[in-house]
Write a protein that holds these residues in place. Structure first.
Motif, mmCIF file in Angstrom:
data_model
loop_
_atom_site.group_PDB
_atom_site.id
_atom_site.type_symbol
_atom_site.label_atom_id
_atom_site.label_comp_id
_atom_site.label_asym_id
_atom_site.label_seq_id
_atom_site.Cartn_x
_atom_site.Cartn_y
_atom_site.Cartn_z
ATOM 1 N N PRO A 1 0.729 -1.197 -0.161
ATOM 2 C CA PRO A 1 0.031 0.027 -0.100
ATOM 3 C C PRO A 1 1.042 1.352 -0.020
ATOM 4 N N ILE A 2 0.416 2.113 -0.568
ATOM 5 C CA ILE A 2 1.065 3.540 -0.840
ATOM 6 C C ILE A 2 0.339 4.450 0.008
ATOM 7 N N PRO A 3 0.680 5.255 1.094
ATOM 8 C CA PRO A 3 -0.194 6.157 1.803
ATOM 9 C C PRO A 3 -0.395 7.509 0.857
ATOM 10 N N PHE A 4 -1.708 7.949 1.057
ATOM 11 C CA PHE A 4 -1.963 8.985 0.352
ATOM 12 C C PHE A 4 -3.315 9.595 1.244
ATOM 13 N N ASP A 5 -3.824 10.726 0.740
ATOM 14 C CA ASP A 5 -4.499 11.529 1.840
ATOM 15 C C ASP A 5 -5.425 12.318 0.867
ATOM 16 N N PRO A 6 -6.494 11.545 0.587
ATOM 17 C CA PRO A 6 -7.789 11.889 -0.412
ATOM 18 C C PRO A 6 -8.559 13.056 0.307
ATOM 19 N N ILE A 7 -8.939 13.934 -0.842
ATOM 20 C CA ILE A 7 -9.462 15.226 -0.273
ATOM 21 C C ILE A 7 -10.789 15.028 -0.844
ATOM 22 N N ASN A 8 -11.984 15.274 0.044
ATOM 23 C CA ASN A 8 -13.319 15.342 -0.593
ATOM 24 C C ASN A 8 -13.424 16.583 -1.433
ATOM 25 N N LEU A 9 -14.035 16.423 -2.546
ATOM 26 C CA LEU A 9 -14.246 17.543 -3.270
ATOM 27 C C LEU A 9 -15.537 18.525 -3.061
ATOM 28 N N GLY A 10 -16.222 18.125 -2.046
ATOM 29 C CA GLY A 10 -17.090 18.880 -1.538
ATOM 30 C C GLY A 10 -18.640 18.854 -2.117
ATOM 31 N N GLU A 11 -19.434 19.544 -1.518
ATOM 32 C CA GLU A 11 -20.926 19.603 -1.887
ATOM 33 C C GLU A 11 -21.209 19.974 -2.997
ATOM 34 N N GLY A 12 -20.254 20.603 -3.914
ATOM 35 C CA GLY A 12 -20.395 21.250 -5.243
ATOM 36 C C GLY A 12 -20.468 19.887 -6.224
ATOM 37 N N ILE A 13 -19.697 18.734 -5.855
ATOM 38 C CA ILE A 13 -19.499 17.870 -6.738
ATOM 39 C C ILE A 13 -20.437 16.673 -6.195
ATOM 40 N N ASN A 14 -20.323 16.187 -4.898
ATOM 41 C CA ASN A 14 -20.868 15.201 -4.186
ATOM 42 C C ASN A 14 -22.150 15.430 -3.791
ATOM 43 N N SER A 15 -23.132 14.690 -4.142
ATOM 44 C CA SER A 15 -24.412 14.398 -3.589
ATOM 45 C C SER A 15 -24.799 13.086 -2.786
ATOM 46 N N ILE A 16 -25.936 12.640 -2.635
ATOM 47 C CA ILE A 16 -26.310 11.604 -1.976
ATOM 48 C C ILE A 16 -26.293 10.331 -2.940
ATOM 49 N N TYR A 17 -26.156 10.670 -4.224
ATOM 50 C CA TYR A 17 -26.170 9.791 -5.329
ATOM 51 C C TYR A 17 -24.468 9.491 -5.775
ATOM 52 N N PRO A 18 -24.343 8.160 -6.547
ATOM 53 C CA PRO A 18 -23.076 7.870 -6.860
ATOM 54 C C PRO A 18 -22.783 8.811 -7.978
ATOM 55 N N GLU A 19 -21.340 9.459 -7.760
ATOM 56 C CA GLU A 19 -20.623 10.114 -8.845
ATOM 57 C C GLU A 19 -19.501 9.461 -9.130
ATOM 58 N N TYR A 20 -19.040 9.316 -10.704
ATOM 59 C CA TYR A 20 -17.871 8.720 -10.872
ATOM 60 C C TYR A 20 -17.277 9.137 -12.565
ATOM 61 N N TYR A 21 -16.502 8.577 -12.828
ATOM 62 C CA TYR A 21 -15.719 8.857 -14.088
ATOM 63 C C TYR A 21 -15.739 10.441 -14.349
ATOM 64 N N PRO A 22 -14.626 10.726 -13.594
ATOM 65 C CA PRO A 22 -14.668 12.363 -13.859
ATOM 66 C C PRO A 22 -13.414 12.562 -14.802
ATOM 67 N N SER A 23 -13.749 13.702 -15.761
ATOM 68 C CA SER A 23 -12.918 14.120 -16.508
ATOM 69 C C SER A 23 -12.686 15.605 -16.065
ATOM 70 N N ILE A 24 -11.377 16.025 -16.499
ATOM 71 C CA ILE A 24 -10.963 17.578 -16.022
ATOM 72 C C ILE A 24 -10.324 17.930 -17.437
ATOM 73 N N THR A 25 -10.439 19.383 -17.320
ATOM 74 C CA THR A 25 -9.920 20.043 -18.072
ATOM 75 C C THR A 25 -8.434 20.444 -17.749
ATOM 76 N N VAL A 26 -7.611 20.749 -18.823
ATOM 77 C CA VAL A 26 -6.070 20.865 -18.519
ATOM 78 C C VAL A 26 -5.833 22.028 -17.494
ATOM 79 N N ASP A 27 -6.699 23.012 -17.513
ATOM 80 C CA ASP A 27 -6.458 24.026 -16.681
ATOM 81 C C ASP A 27 -6.929 23.580 -15.304
ATOM 82 N N GLY A 28 -7.795 22.734 -15.065
ATOM 83 C CA GLY A 28 -8.091 22.299 -13.891
ATOM 84 C C GLY A 28 -9.331 22.965 -13.435
ATOM 85 N N LYS A 29 -10.128 23.964 -14.256
ATOM 86 C CA LYS A 29 -11.211 24.682 -14.106
ATOM 87 C C LYS A 29 -12.551 23.862 -14.352
#
Length: 186
Positions: A1-29
């Motif tokens: 195992p490799i230690p890592f510290d995941p950060i919750n993206l918050g309620e802007g992204i996360n809801s009570i429903y499953p979210e998956y398959y993220p894709s992000i633009t190169v500028d990260g915006k």
């Protein structure tokens, strides 16, 4: 195992429903992802795309659904967005009647579809032009950073067994080449 510290993206992204398959633009915006939503009094589910923009504080704004010409009553999933955020390839699967939810022809149970953003409007999706889709199942698309190479999984195209990984390259005229199996050992 490799230690890592995941950060919750918050309620802007996360809801009570499953979210998956993220894709992000190169500028990260801009983040585009799939959300699984209940239908028919929560006895069935379907997948739609949601988009969120980051703000100056590097927090994600409340995600909004993609427009209805992209999100349909059927499943859309596994998006890959180009680095500039203006081209989108995703998977759409037909229902039992063969309807993809678009006024477009499909080849198999799940195909790769393409749409482009002009100004603030996404064009109606089309079956990905070129020699990529087959009469089998295509999924999990991933753009290269320059948007000229597409990797995806398929159970067709003379696979080596089960699901295989394939590549297609865009030529100078903007056409996708015939899909090539990445072969052994991939």
């Amino acid at each position: 195992p490799i230690p890592f510290d995941p950060i919750n993206l918050g309620e802007g992204i996360n809801s009570i429903y499953p979210e998956y398959y993220p894709s992000i633009t190169v500028d990260g915006k801009t983040m585009l992802f799939t959300r699984r939503l209940p239908i028919n009094n929560a006895s069935q589910f379907q997948e739609d795309f949601f988009v969120s923009e980051s703000n100056e504080d590097e927090n994600w704004r409340k995600a909004i659904p993609m427009p209805s010409n992209v999100n349909t009553i059927n499943n859309e999933g596994a998006p890959t967005i180009s680095s500039d955020g203006k081209s989108l390839i995703f998977v759409a699967c037909s229902d039992e009647t063969g309807d993809y939810g678009f006024d477009r022809f499909g080849y198999g149970s799940c195909d790769l579809f393409y749409t482009k953003k002009l100004g603030n409007k996404w064009l109606n999706p089309i079956n990905l032009p070129g020699n990529v889709n087959s009469y089998n199942w295509e999924t999990q698309p991933s753009f290269s950073s320059d948007g000229k190479t597409l990797y995806f999984a398929s159970r067709g195209h003379l696979g080596m067994g089960g699901s295989d990984l394939f590549v297609s390259r865009m030529d100078k005229n903007g056409n996708w080449s015939k899909a090539e199996n990445l072969g052994y050992p991939i």
